[in-house]
Write a protein that holds these residues in place. Structure first.
Motif, PDB file in Angstrom:
ATOM      1  N   MET A 191      51.544 -24.226  95.261  1.00  0.00           N
ATOM      2  CA  MET A 191      51.940 -23.143  94.370  1.00  0.00           C
ATOM      3  C   MET A 191      53.282 -23.454  93.699  1.00  0.00           C
ATOM      4  O   MET A 191      53.445 -23.253  92.486  1.00  0.00           O
ATOM      5  CB  MET A 191      52.047 -21.836  95.160  1.00  0.00           C
ATOM      6  CG  MET A 191      52.136 -20.584  94.317  1.00  0.00           C
ATOM      7  SD  MET A 191      50.534 -20.034  93.669  1.00  0.00           S
ATOM      8  CE  MET A 191      49.728 -19.468  95.159  1.00  0.00           C
ATOM      9  N   TYR A 192      54.223 -23.945  94.471  1.00  0.00           N
ATOM     10  CA  TYR A 192      55.530 -24.307  93.911  1.00  0.00           C
ATOM     11  C   TYR A 192      55.370 -25.418  92.864  1.00  0.00           C
ATOM     12  O   TYR A 192      55.958 -25.350  91.779  1.00  0.00           O
ATOM     13  CB  TYR A 192      56.471 -24.771  95.019  1.00  0.00           C
ATOM     14  CG  TYR A 192      57.754 -25.379  94.500  1.00  0.00           C
ATOM     15  CD1 TYR A 192      58.841 -24.573  94.142  1.00  0.00           C
ATOM     16  CD2 TYR A 192      57.878 -26.768  94.337  1.00  0.00           C
ATOM     17  CE1 TYR A 192      60.018 -25.135  93.645  1.00  0.00           C
ATOM     18  CE2 TYR A 192      59.050 -27.329  93.841  1.00  0.00           C
ATOM     19  CZ  TYR A 192      60.111 -26.509  93.501  1.00  0.00           C
ATOM     20  OH  TYR A 192      61.263 -27.061  93.001  1.00  0.00           O
ATOM     21  N   THR A 193      54.590 -26.426  93.194  1.00  0.00           N
ATOM     22  CA  THR A 193      54.403 -27.549  92.278  1.00  0.00           C
ATOM     23  C   THR A 193      53.763 -27.099  90.974  1.00  0.00           C
ATOM     24  O   THR A 193      54.195 -27.505  89.879  1.00  0.00           O
ATOM     25  CB  THR A 193      53.537 -28.626  92.943  1.00  0.00           C
ATOM     26  OG1 THR A 193      54.149 -29.039  94.165  1.00  0.00           O
ATOM     27  CG2 THR A 193      53.368 -29.825  92.035  1.00  0.00           C
ATOM     28  N   ALA A 194      52.736 -26.250  91.064  1.00  0.00           N
ATOM     29  CA  ALA A 194      52.073 -25.753  89.858  1.00  0.00           C
ATOM     30  C   ALA A 194      53.042 -24.955  88.995  1.00  0.00           C
ATOM     31  O   ALA A 194      53.086 -25.116  87.769  1.00  0.00           O
ATOM     32  CB  ALA A 194      50.873 -24.890  90.252  1.00  0.00           C
ATOM     33  N   PHE A 195      53.834 -24.093  89.624  1.00  0.00           N
ATOM     34  CA  PHE A 195      54.785 -23.281  88.877  1.00  0.00           C
ATOM     35  C   PHE A 195      55.857 -24.148  88.219  1.00  0.00           C
ATOM     36  O   PHE A 195      56.232 -23.934  87.055  1.00  0.00           O
ATOM     37  CB  PHE A 195      55.433 -22.260  89.816  1.00  0.00           C
ATOM     38  CG  PHE A 195      56.332 -21.277  89.124  1.00  0.00           C
ATOM     39  CD1 PHE A 195      55.843 -20.420  88.154  1.00  0.00           C
ATOM     40  CD2 PHE A 195      57.676 -21.211  89.447  1.00  0.00           C
ATOM     41  CE1 PHE A 195      56.674 -19.510  87.514  1.00  0.00           C
ATOM     42  CE2 PHE A 195      58.517 -20.301  88.813  1.00  0.00           C
ATOM     43  CZ  PHE A 195      58.018 -19.453  87.848  1.00  0.00           C
ATOM     44  N   ALA A 196      56.346 -25.157  88.946  1.00  0.00           N
ATOM     45  CA  ALA A 196      57.358 -26.061  88.396  1.00  0.00           C
ATOM     46  C   ALA A 196      56.818 -26.825  87.196  1.00  0.00           C
ATOM     47  O   ALA A 196      57.523 -27.008  86.190  1.00  0.00           O
ATOM     48  CB  ALA A 196      57.840 -27.023  89.479  1.00  0.00           C
ATOM     49  N   LEU A 197      55.570 -27.289  87.279  1.00  0.00           N
ATOM     50  CA  LEU A 197      54.983 -28.035  86.167  1.00  0.00           C
ATOM     51  C   LEU A 197      54.761 -27.144  84.946  1.00  0.00           C
ATOM     52  O   LEU A 197      54.912 -27.589  83.803  1.00  0.00           O
ATOM     53  CB  LEU A 197      53.659 -28.664  86.610  1.00  0.00           C
ATOM     54  CG  LEU A 197      53.775 -29.819  87.608  1.00  0.00           C
ATOM     55  CD1 LEU A 197      52.392 -30.269  88.061  1.00  0.00           C
ATOM     56  CD2 LEU A 197      54.531 -30.990  86.991  1.00  0.00           C
ATOM     57  N   MET A 198      54.394 -25.879  85.188  1.00  0.00           N
ATOM     58  CA  MET A 198      54.216 -24.959  84.060  1.00  0.00           C
ATOM     59  C   MET A 198      55.548 -24.692  83.361  1.00  0.00           C
ATOM     60  O   MET A 198      55.625 -24.682  82.128  1.00  0.00           O
ATOM     61  CB  MET A 198      53.603 -23.645  84.554  1.00  0.00           C
ATOM     62  CG  MET A 198      52.146 -23.759  84.960  1.00  0.00           C
ATOM     63  SD  MET A 198      51.412 -22.159  85.351  1.00  0.00           S
ATOM     64  CE  MET A 198      51.365 -21.418  83.722  1.00  0.00           C
ATOM     65  N   LEU A 199      56.607 -24.473  84.147  1.00  0.00           N
ATOM     66  CA  LEU A 199      57.929 -24.267  83.543  1.00  0.00           C
ATOM     67  C   LEU A 199      58.373 -25.502  82.761  1.00  0.00           C
ATOM     68  O   LEU A 199      58.946 -25.389  81.665  1.00  0.00           O
ATOM     69  CB  LEU A 199      58.951 -23.940  84.627  1.00  0.00           C
ATOM     70  CG  LEU A 199      58.873 -22.553  85.260  1.00  0.00           C
ATOM     71  CD1 LEU A 199      59.919 -22.418  86.357  1.00  0.00           C
ATOM     72  CD2 LEU A 199      59.053 -21.454  84.220  1.00  0.00           C
ATOM     73  N   GLU A 200      58.105 -26.664  83.319  1.00  0.00           N
ATOM     74  CA  GLU A 200      58.479 -27.906  82.649  1.00  0.00           C
ATOM     75  C   GLU A 200      57.751 -28.042  81.315  1.00  0.00           C
ATOM     76  O   GLU A 200      58.338 -28.457  80.311  1.00  0.00           O
ATOM     77  CB  GLU A 200      58.159 -29.090  83.553  1.00  0.00           C
ATOM     78  CG  GLU A 200      58.531 -30.436  82.969  1.00  0.00           C
ATOM     79  CD  GLU A 200      58.208 -31.565  83.915  1.00  0.00           C
ATOM     80  OE1 GLU A 200      59.079 -31.928  84.725  1.00  0.00           O
ATOM     81  OE2 GLU A 200      57.066 -32.077  83.848  1.00  0.00           O
ATOM     82  N   ASP A 201      56.486 -27.685  81.295  1.00  0.00           N
ATOM     83  CA  ASP A 201      55.709 -27.789  80.059  1.00  0.00           C
ATOM     84  C   ASP A 201      56.204 -26.788  79.015  1.00  0.00           C
ATOM     85  O   ASP A 201      56.248 -27.091  77.819  1.00  0.00           O
ATOM     86  CB  ASP A 201      54.232 -27.553  80.361  1.00  0.00           C
ATOM     87  CG  ASP A 201      53.346 -27.887  79.182  1.00  0.00           C
ATOM     88  OD1 ASP A 201      53.261 -29.077  78.836  1.00  0.00           O
ATOM     89  OD2 ASP A 201      52.736 -26.966  78.600  1.00  0.00           O
TER      90      ASP A 201
END
Length: 241
Positions: A191-201
């Motif tokens: 969940m953390y990884t998915a959220f971090a990647l979305m913010l990065e995008d």
């Protein structure tokens, strides 16, 4: 996502001369063609998180044994979603992410079908299957270290696959509970990884740390010259795979 294709000008390619190694500057010979593909990885990680929560709650006893079929039906869509993520990742030429997501997709399908059908010795078969996933994960962890997001999800999945596999083979209740707890850990990391990647995008820069290193870091932080390095050896450009 974007792809880079070297243009030809009809001149003799020095790299083709026998016994000579030549690294041309491809920037002036490159055309950029944009693809209508966003990163599929947040979807893949969110899917892992949700499915891991459901299976973990079943193993921890939060859901009763009578809920096995309901949990299996809940997890079954994860197969379709992660298979879609794998196809898109292959299209984005990320073979590591595509392979990982395809195998995760393949792990949800047999789990769901065995839980729904109540097949004889199903838990023992799933135990052996999870030990096979453990071997796969150990190999993948060796090549995904620069892609820390993928590596971290694999790292926390390894002990869960081990506990699930041994629980299925031995029938030990404490191993089942341990696997359930580890499943919730996998869900938190994914969940953390998915959220971090979305913010990065969204921001076009790293907002939450995910620890990229090596080529993965250069792919995000480097310039066009870094992206074109060794382009002639990339799949889809070279003659054979």
């Amino acid at each position: 996502m974007s792809t880079a294709t070297p243009a030809t000008d009809g001149s003799e390619d020095p790299a083709a001369l026998p016994g000579r190694r030549f690294e041309p500057d491809l920037r002036s010979m490159t055309r950029i063609n944009l693809r209508p593909i966003a990163s599929p990885m947040p979807l893949g990680f969110f899917t892992i998180a949700i499915a891991s929560v459901m299976t973990g709650c079943l193993q921890l006893g939060i859901f009763g044994e009578q809920a096995r079929t309901a949990v299996a039906f809940t997890v079954l869509p994860a197969f379709v979603l992660q298979l879609l993520v794998s196809f898109l990742a292959f299209g984005a030429r990320d073979v590591i992410a595509a392979t990982l997501m395809a195998v995760f997709a393949g792990s949800w399908l047999p789990y769901s079908l065995i839980m729904i059908s109540g097949a004889a010795d199903g838990l023992k078969v799933l135990g052996v299957f999870n030990l096979a996933l453990l071997c796969f994960g150990a190999l993948m962890s060796a090549v995904t270290r620069p892609k820390r997001a993928l590596w971290l999800v694999i790292a926390v999945s390894l002990p869960r696959w081990a506990a699930t596999g041994l629980a299925g083979i031995t029938g030990a209740e404490w191993l089942t509970r341990t696997s359930g707890a580890l499943g919730l850990v996998v869900a938190l990391v994914a969940m953390y990884t998915a959220f971090a990647l979305m913010l990065e995008d969204m921001h076009s820069e790293e907002v939450l740390p995910i620890g990229r290193g090596g080529p993965a870091h250069a792919a995000v932080e480097g310039d066009l010259g870094v992206q074109l390095r060794n382009l002639e050896r990339q799949a889809g450009v070279r003659r054979t795979l």
